[in-house]
Scaffold this active site. Structure first.
Site, PDB file in Angstrom:
ATOM      1  N   LYS A   1     -12.252 -26.961 -23.552  1.00  0.00           N
ATOM      2  CA  LYS A   1     -11.070 -27.479 -22.906  1.00  0.00           C
ATOM      3  C   LYS A   1     -11.573 -28.546 -22.115  1.00  0.00           C
ATOM      4  O   LYS A   1     -12.526 -28.261 -21.515  1.00  0.00           O
ATOM      5  CB  LYS A   1     -10.575 -26.309 -22.200  1.00  0.00           C
ATOM      6  CG  LYS A   1      -9.846 -25.243 -22.887  1.00  0.00           C
ATOM      7  CD  LYS A   1      -9.513 -24.173 -22.149  1.00  0.00           C
ATOM      8  CE  LYS A   1      -9.137 -23.027 -22.758  1.00  0.00           C
ATOM      9  NZ  LYS A   1      -8.907 -21.686 -22.049  1.00  0.00           N
TER      10      LYS A   1
ATOM     11  N   LYS B   1     -14.036 -22.882 -35.053  1.00  0.00           N
ATOM     12  CA  LYS B   1     -13.758 -21.449 -35.673  1.00  0.00           C
ATOM     13  C   LYS B   1     -15.100 -21.006 -36.357  1.00  0.00           C
ATOM     14  O   LYS B   1     -15.667 -22.095 -37.074  1.00  0.00           O
ATOM     15  CB  LYS B   1     -12.613 -21.591 -36.748  1.00  0.00           C
ATOM     16  CG  LYS B   1     -11.244 -21.703 -36.016  1.00  0.00           C
ATOM     17  CD  LYS B   1     -10.814 -20.463 -35.176  1.00  0.00           C
ATOM     18  CE  LYS B   1     -10.183 -19.626 -36.012  1.00  0.00           C
ATOM     19  NZ  LYS B   1      -8.877 -19.745 -36.700  1.00  0.00           N
TER      20      LYS B   1
ATOM     21  N   LYS C   1     -13.796 -17.750 -28.190  1.00  0.00           N
ATOM     22  CA  LYS C   1     -12.278 -17.460 -28.465  1.00  0.00           C
ATOM     23  C   LYS C   1     -12.418 -15.933 -28.785  1.00  0.00           C
ATOM     24  O   LYS C   1     -12.797 -15.655 -29.766  1.00  0.00           O
ATOM     25  CB  LYS C   1     -12.138 -18.383 -29.683  1.00  0.00           C
ATOM     26  CG  LYS C   1     -10.812 -18.447 -30.087  1.00  0.00           C
ATOM     27  CD  LYS C   1     -10.596 -19.416 -31.131  1.00  0.00           C
ATOM     28  CE  LYS C   1      -8.912 -19.669 -31.699  1.00  0.00           C
ATOM     29  NZ  LYS C   1      -8.483 -18.341 -31.780  1.00  0.00           N
TER      30      LYS C   1
ATOM     31  N   GLU D   1     -15.740 -21.947 -24.013  1.00  0.00           N
ATOM     32  CA  GLU D   1     -15.360 -20.425 -23.898  1.00  0.00           C
ATOM     33  C   GLU D   1     -15.354 -19.748 -25.053  1.00  0.00           C
ATOM     34  O   GLU D   1     -14.997 -20.268 -26.175  1.00  0.00           O
ATOM     35  CB  GLU D   1     -13.910 -20.493 -23.037  1.00  0.00           C
ATOM     36  CG  GLU D   1     -13.752 -21.024 -21.978  1.00  0.00           C
ATOM     37  CD  GLU D   1     -12.296 -21.319 -21.351  1.00  0.00           C
ATOM     38  OE1 GLU D   1     -11.450 -20.473 -21.950  1.00  0.00           O
ATOM     39  OE2 GLU D   1     -12.103 -22.028 -20.509  1.00  0.00           O
TER      40      GLU D   1
ATOM     41  N   CYS E   1       2.837   6.743 -62.292  1.00  0.00           N
ATOM     42  CA  CYS E   1       4.080   7.074 -63.153  1.00  0.00           C
ATOM     43  C   CYS E   1       3.595   7.193 -64.667  1.00  0.00           C
ATOM     44  O   CYS E   1       4.524   7.901 -65.477  1.00  0.00           O
ATOM     45  CB  CYS E   1       5.273   6.618 -63.017  1.00  0.00           C
ATOM     46  SG  CYS E   1       5.455   4.878 -63.535  1.00  0.00           S
TER      47      CYS E   1
ATOM     48  N   ASP F   1     -10.875 -12.681 -29.916  1.00  0.00           N
ATOM     49  CA  ASP F   1      -9.957 -12.136 -31.161  1.00  0.00           C
ATOM     50  C   ASP F   1      -8.920 -10.954 -30.603  1.00  0.00           C
ATOM     51  O   ASP F   1      -9.359  -9.839 -31.015  1.00  0.00           O
ATOM     52  CB  ASP F   1     -10.787 -11.905 -32.175  1.00  0.00           C
ATOM     53  CG  ASP F   1      -9.843 -12.098 -33.722  1.00  0.00           C
ATOM     54  OD1 ASP F   1      -8.549 -12.572 -33.554  1.00  0.00           O
ATOM     55  OD2 ASP F   1     -10.377 -11.811 -34.709  1.00  0.00           O
TER      56      ASP F   1
ATOM     57  N   TYR G   1      -7.516 -16.812 -19.395  1.00  0.00           N
ATOM     58  CA  TYR G   1      -8.127 -18.046 -19.634  1.00  0.00           C
ATOM     59  C   TYR G   1      -7.420 -19.313 -19.363  1.00  0.00           C
ATOM     60  O   TYR G   1      -7.914 -20.251 -19.439  1.00  0.00           O
ATOM     61  CB  TYR G   1      -9.020 -17.949 -20.952  1.00  0.00           C
ATOM     62  CG  TYR G   1      -7.904 -17.689 -22.222  1.00  0.00           C
ATOM     63  CD1 TYR G   1      -6.983 -18.302 -22.274  1.00  0.00           C
ATOM     64  CD2 TYR G   1      -8.482 -16.634 -22.723  1.00  0.00           C
ATOM     65  CE1 TYR G   1      -5.973 -18.041 -23.494  1.00  0.00           C
ATOM     66  CE2 TYR G   1      -7.349 -16.249 -23.930  1.00  0.00           C
ATOM     67  CZ  TYR G   1      -6.425 -16.699 -24.263  1.00  0.00           C
ATOM     68  OH  TYR G   1      -5.533 -16.414 -25.321  1.00  0.00           O
TER      69      TYR G   1
ATOM     70  N   SER H   1      -0.514 -22.708 -29.742  1.00  0.00           N
ATOM     71  CA  SER H   1      -1.759 -22.325 -30.133  1.00  0.00           C
ATOM     72  C   SER H   1      -2.623 -23.463 -29.938  1.00  0.00           C
ATOM     73  O   SER H   1      -2.535 -24.520 -29.372  1.00  0.00           O
ATOM     74  CB  SER H   1      -1.559 -21.891 -31.600  1.00  0.00           C
ATOM     75  OG  SER H   1      -1.269 -23.243 -32.335  1.00  0.00           O
ATOM     76  N   LEU H   2      -3.810 -23.444 -30.790  1.00  0.00           N
ATOM     77  CA  LEU H   2      -4.966 -24.509 -30.546  1.00  0.00           C
ATOM     78  C   LEU H   2      -5.052 -25.122 -32.076  1.00  0.00           C
ATOM     79  O   LEU H   2      -4.990 -24.472 -33.014  1.00  0.00           O
ATOM     80  CB  LEU H   2      -6.111 -23.993 -30.044  1.00  0.00           C
ATOM     81  CG  LEU H   2      -6.252 -23.492 -28.749  1.00  0.00           C
ATOM     82  CD1 LEU H   2      -7.522 -22.588 -28.580  1.00  0.00           C
ATOM     83  CD2 LEU H   2      -6.265 -24.572 -27.733  1.00  0.00           C
TER      84      LEU H   2
ATOM     85  N   CYS I   1       0.411   3.115 -65.683  1.00  0.00           N
ATOM     86  CA  CYS I   1       0.417   3.228 -64.242  1.00  0.00           C
ATOM     87  C   CYS I   1      -0.119   4.369 -63.672  1.00  0.00           C
ATOM     88  O   CYS I   1       0.114   5.516 -64.064  1.00  0.00           O
ATOM     89  CB  CYS I   1       1.996   3.289 -63.861  1.00  0.00           C
ATOM     90  SG  CYS I   1       2.224   3.460 -62.185  1.00  0.00           S
TER      91      CYS I   1
ATOM     92  N   CYS J   1       9.338   4.778 -60.855  1.00  0.00           N
ATOM     93  CA  CYS J   1       7.946   4.984 -60.276  1.00  0.00           C
ATOM     94  C   CYS J   1       8.138   5.304 -58.831  1.00  0.00           C
ATOM     95  O   CYS J   1       8.354   4.526 -58.048  1.00  0.00           O
ATOM     96  CB  CYS J   1       7.192   3.686 -60.776  1.00  0.00           C
ATOM     97  SG  CYS J   1       5.467   3.832 -60.135  1.00  0.00           S
TER      98      CYS J   1
ATOM     99  N   PHE K   1       0.852  -1.391  -0.055  1.00  0.00           N
ATOM    100  CA  PHE K   1       0.007   0.064  -0.016  1.00  0.00           C
ATOM    101  C   PHE K   1       0.895   1.241   0.094  1.00  0.00           C
ATOM    102  O   PHE K   1       0.592   2.209  -0.624  1.00  0.00           O
ATOM    103  CB  PHE K   1      -0.978   0.003   1.247  1.00  0.00           C
ATOM    104  CG  PHE K   1      -1.906   1.034   1.362  1.00  0.00           C
ATOM    105  CD1 PHE K   1      -1.694   2.097   2.230  1.00  0.00           C
ATOM    106  CD2 PHE K   1      -2.718   1.517   0.462  1.00  0.00           C
ATOM    107  CE1 PHE K   1      -2.651   3.361   2.498  1.00  0.00           C
ATOM    108  CE2 PHE K   1      -3.561   2.700   0.386  1.00  0.00           C
ATOM    109  CZ  PHE K   1      -3.342   3.318   1.349  1.00  0.00           C
TER     110      PHE K   1
ATOM    111  N   CYS L   1       3.591  -2.366 -63.245  1.00  0.00           N
ATOM    112  CA  CYS L   1       4.430  -1.279 -63.762  1.00  0.00           C
ATOM    113  C   CYS L   1       5.634  -1.775 -63.770  1.00  0.00           C
ATOM    114  O   CYS L   1       6.409  -1.851 -63.035  1.00  0.00           O
ATOM    115  CB  CYS L   1       4.301   0.087 -62.766  1.00  0.00           C
ATOM    116  SG  CYS L   1       5.167   1.386 -63.216  1.00  0.00           S
TER     117      CYS L   1
HETATM  118  S1  IVH Z   1      -6.652 -21.554 -24.601  1.00  0.00           S
HETATM  119  C1  IVH Z   1      -2.922 -24.089 -24.402  1.00  0.00           C
HETATM  120  N1  IVH Z   1      -8.673 -19.886 -24.568  1.00  0.00           N
HETATM  121  O1  IVH Z   1      -6.630 -18.431 -29.693  1.00  0.00           O
HETATM  122  C2  IVH Z   1      -3.996 -23.247 -24.292  1.00  0.00           C
HETATM  123  N2  IVH Z   1      -7.093 -19.732 -26.049  1.00  0.00           N
HETATM  124  O2  IVH Z   1      -5.948 -19.982 -31.790  1.00  0.00           O
HETATM  125  C3  IVH Z   1      -3.986 -22.169 -25.611  1.00  0.00           C
HETATM  126  N3  IVH Z   1      -7.687 -17.706 -27.505  1.00  0.00           N
HETATM  127  O3  IVH Z   1      -3.174 -18.753 -28.625  1.00  0.00           O
HETATM  128  C4  IVH Z   1      -4.919 -21.092 -25.234  1.00  0.00           C
HETATM  129  N4  IVH Z   1      -9.558 -17.038 -26.606  1.00  0.00           N
HETATM  130  O4  IVH Z   1      -4.513 -16.558 -27.994  1.00  0.00           O
HETATM  131  C5  IVH Z   1      -7.575 -20.252 -25.114  1.00  0.00           C
HETATM  132  N5  IVH Z   1     -10.794 -18.785 -24.444  1.00  0.00           N
HETATM  133  C6  IVH Z   1      -9.605 -19.020 -24.968  1.00  0.00           C
HETATM  134  C7  IVH Z   1      -9.197 -18.239 -25.990  1.00  0.00           C
HETATM  135  C8  IVH Z   1      -7.848 -18.257 -26.446  1.00  0.00           C
HETATM  136  C9  IVH Z   1      -8.924 -16.884 -27.607  1.00  0.00           C
HETATM  137  C10 IVH Z   1      -6.173 -17.383 -28.511  1.00  0.00           C
HETATM  138  C11 IVH Z   1      -5.298 -17.779 -27.902  1.00  0.00           C
HETATM  139  C12 IVH Z   1      -4.585 -18.724 -28.637  1.00  0.00           C
HETATM  140  C13 IVH Z   1      -5.293 -18.747 -29.749  1.00  0.00           C
HETATM  141  C14 IVH Z   1      -5.285 -20.126 -30.656  1.00  0.00           C
END
Ligand code: IVH
Length: 677
Positions: A296, A320, A123, A121, A417, A125, A233, A91-92, A414, A438, A38, A432
């Site tokens: 998940k 997706k 996703k 969950e 130019c 963006d 997440y 990534s996923l 073009c 150019c 604090f 061009c």
């Molecule tokens: S879980 C190992 N949960 O999507 C676990 N990812 O295309 C990986 N993202 O790299 C991540 N919402 O940047 C998770 N509810 C969510 C998400 C999420 C967006 C992104 C994240 C990941 C990418 C994969």
């Protein structure tokens, strides 16, 4: 805050900076704080207030801009320090097909043998972020970077209101990581872009780019005005007391961390599917962008059991959403000349809302595409957002064509130019040919050369424009001859901006060869190709001496790319550029330190790959090299194993069988390198 005189303020600021640094050191380095959190925050608050009142005393190194004493900024404050991730940031896997989702569930069912549930969950963006908290305080924020190391963006992240610097509550682990997404809600995105357009800056293509661009801002204060938000997440740490993912996130929420309010605990794949179908529509009402749903496994023990492939967890997958479509009138067509001289027709549209953002322009690719779509001015056209920066036109509603509508005429000259355009035999594009003179092409080459993924020089569109208009730059090496006087003479440039620019120019001399090669802007040599060529040839001299046969032997290099490289290497312009850039101190040879090592698993092994993998072939080869292996083009007695993906070449498979060489699948390969590293 009470008004305080300038001299007194300066003194107090100096005092507070030293005091806070001392406490930071006590806290982060010695692990022995002498004041409470604090009290620390009170001092910090006071310093922030004074720096706001007297910005002339606010320096880059102020503790208000850094968390923890182990953080320093890069060369001339232009870069971020890279820090290795404690656990790789993966990534996923993803799918658009219902059957694949049920197959994912089937794999889990088989591996589990016990009942399990899912966390469903949104996703988000945005751009991934990894936050480390120690003793309840934000220690560090890293971007995903390359998955093994990320940019330290702590000084920017502390300016995102949603991210707490200090946690509250009970049961907070001494140290943990929490990962999530930093995103820009639509409202903030529209506001930012309107401001940018007014200021003559290029607008961001989408909220995701805006979020990641903002995260890399050099001025952390500017972050506050960007309206970024965050959702977390994924909690990670050693010996955490949680049995499920949802339980872990709920605890994190209790400590003050932002967690999604839209998640669902599903008892099986059917419930997960219902969640997906419901959100397919409902997401359109959200104030921020989503690009799918993440499913998940909720039970952490089962997650551990399932583990990871080289690039994604086996316990999670992403559904997706299909890109949305909109239908809107075509107002006119512009013809843009790129840095390589390629002319791209771009449609100006009646603004229309598409996946949450307003679309005004769309790509028409080339003349063939315009003919194929039989596009007329005034037509109602369908637009979709693909992976590209601007959306594309996918069709025309012929029933709504206005009477007397005309086809737009593709230009013969073009637009910049005036040179007569040419069309390559084997390509659908018009070019061009006035490469040397150019103006758009010249400026485009500099913008490309300076870009982040290339030389990362502090020169955006406006700077290049100004330098070009003054006649200071025509060929790339001219950049390295710019003087401080020339720069300070530019409109709106102060000594500081000139120094920053020169420092970034100096730093570019250390940029690895593969990026220099990419920066040269050889037609058809993108980032990946440049990387591959740099690794294969090792130096510019070797590349410039390569024959057509040699080039064609490389994977992913066809006639067009090979032809373009040869043409460039033979041109006086190409040779002159290289010689002068070499003299300026740029790197034209590969350095062992440039390629990152992941393990020694494949040391001394020669591997041939064939077919398609879940990652690109180039990425697979880089992975092999990162684990110490060597890539070879054909199977021989020296081959250690053949890595066969989908649709692997039957010739290679037969030969491997004949020579008794082991054939590994992608899964075998992943298991091999994972076990060892
Ligand atoms: S879980 C190992 N949960 O999507 C676990 N990812 O295309 C990986 N993202 O790299 C991540 N919402 O940047 C998770 N509810 C969510 C998400 C999420 C967006 C992104 C994240 C990941 C990418 C994969």
């Amino acid at each position: 805050m009470a008004k305080i005189g300038k001299a007194a303020a300066q003194q107090r600021i100096e005092f507070l900076k030293k005091e806070l640094e001392r406490h930071n050191h006590n806290y982060y380095v010695l692990n022995a704080p002498t004041i409470t959190d604090f009290e620390f925050d009170l001092l910090m608050g006071e310093l922030q207030g004074l720096e706001k009142l007297y910005p002339e005393f606010a320096t880059e190194d102020s503790p208000t801009r850094h968390v923890g004493s182990d953080l320093t900024s890069g060369a001339a404050g232009t870069d971020f320090v890279q820090v290795p991730h404690r656990w790789p940031m993966l990534s996923l896997g993803n799918t658009y097909a219902r059957e694949e989702l049920f197959e994912f569930d089937e794999r889990i069912r088989k591996a589990a043998g016990v009942p399990y549930t899912y966390s469903c969950e949104l996703k988000f963006d945005g751009t991934a972020i990894c936050l480390t908290y120690r003793d309840g305080r934000l220690l560090r924020a890293l971007t995903r970077g390359d998955g093994t190391k990320g940019d330290d963006v702590t000084r920017n992240v502390v300016n995102i209101p949603a991210i707490p610097r200090i946690l509250h509550g009970t049961g907070i682990p001494r140290e943990f990581e929490i990962r999530g997404e930093i995103y820009m809600p639509f409202a903030a995105f529209e506001r930012l872009n309107a401001e940018r357009e007014e200021a003559g800056l290029e607008p961001f293509a989408n909220p995701r780019n805006a979020a990641s661009g903002s995260l890399k801002l050099q001025n952390p204060e500017e972050m506050r005005t960007r309206g970024l938000d965050c959702v977390l997440y994924h909690l990670l740490g050693e010996d955490l007391p949680f049995k499920t993912h949802i339980e872990a996130l709920q605890a994190a929420s209790g400590w003050g961390l932002p967690i999604s309010e839209y998640s669902l605990h599903a008892d099986g794949i059917d419930a997960a599917w219902d969640y997906i179908t419901a959100w397919d529509t409902r997401r359109k009402t959200l104030p921020f962008a989503t690009d799918g749903i993440v499913i998940k496994v909720n039970e952490l023990e089962l997650q551990r059991q399932l583990g990871f492939t080289a690039k994604s967890p086996r316990w999670a997958t992403a559904w997706k959403f299909k890109p949305e479509q909109a239908c809107t009138p075509l107002l006119s067509v512009d013809y843009q000349v790129g840095r390589t001289g390629a002319v791209t027709p771009v449609a100006n549209l009646e603004p229309v809302l598409l996946s949450g953002t307003v679309v005004k322009r769309a790509s028409l690719h080339n003349k063939d595409q315009m003919d194929l779509l039989d596009i007329h001015i005034g037509d109602y056209v369908y637009v979709e957002k693909g992976g590209e920066i601007i959306p594309k036109i996918t069709g025309v509603d012929l029933s709504r064509r206005p009477e007397g509508a005309l086809r737009p005429a593709f230009p013969e000259r073009c637009p910049d130019c005036g040179a007569t355009l040419v069309r390559d035999e084997d390509e659908a594009r018009h070019y061009c040919p006035n490469r040397e003179h150019c103006p758009v092409q010249i400026k485009g080459r500099f913008i490309h050369f300076a870009s982040r993924k290339a030389m990362d020089i502090l020169a955006g569109d406006a700077t290049v424009e100004a330098l070009y208009n003054k006649g200071y730059i025509r060929t790339l090496p001219d950049l390295y001859a710019l003087t401080r006087e020339q720069l300070t003479g530019l409109d709106g440039w102060q000594e500081k901006s000139a120094d920053n620019f020169l420092a970034s120019l100096d730093a570019s001399r250390k940029v690895p060869f593969e990026r220099v090669l990419y920066a040269l802007g050889i037609r058809h040599v993108g980032e990946q190709t440049a990387k591959m060529l740099a690794r294969h040839f090792g130096s510019i001299d070797a590349l410039m001496a390569a024959s057509e046969e040699e080039l064609l032997q490389l994977e992913d290099i066809g006639q067009t790319v090979a032809g373009s490289i040869l043409e460039w290497a033979a041109s006086p312009e190409g040779r002159d550029t290289v010689e002068r850039l070499r003299a300026a101190g740029l790197r034209f040879e590969i350095d062992a330190a440039d390629t990152q090592r992941l393990s020694e698993t494949l040391d001394g092994k020669t591997i041939v790959i064939s077919g398609n993998f879940s990652i690109s072939r180039e990425a697979m080869k880089a992975l092999i090299e990162a684990h110490g292996g060597k890539n070879a083009g054909s199977v021989s007695g020296k081959t250690s194993f053949l890595l066969a993906g989908e649709k692997a070449g039957p010739e290679k498979l037969r030969k491997a069988e004949k020579l008794g060489i082991p054939v590994l699948s992608e899964t075998d390969f992943n298991n091999l390198v994972e076990k060892e590293s």
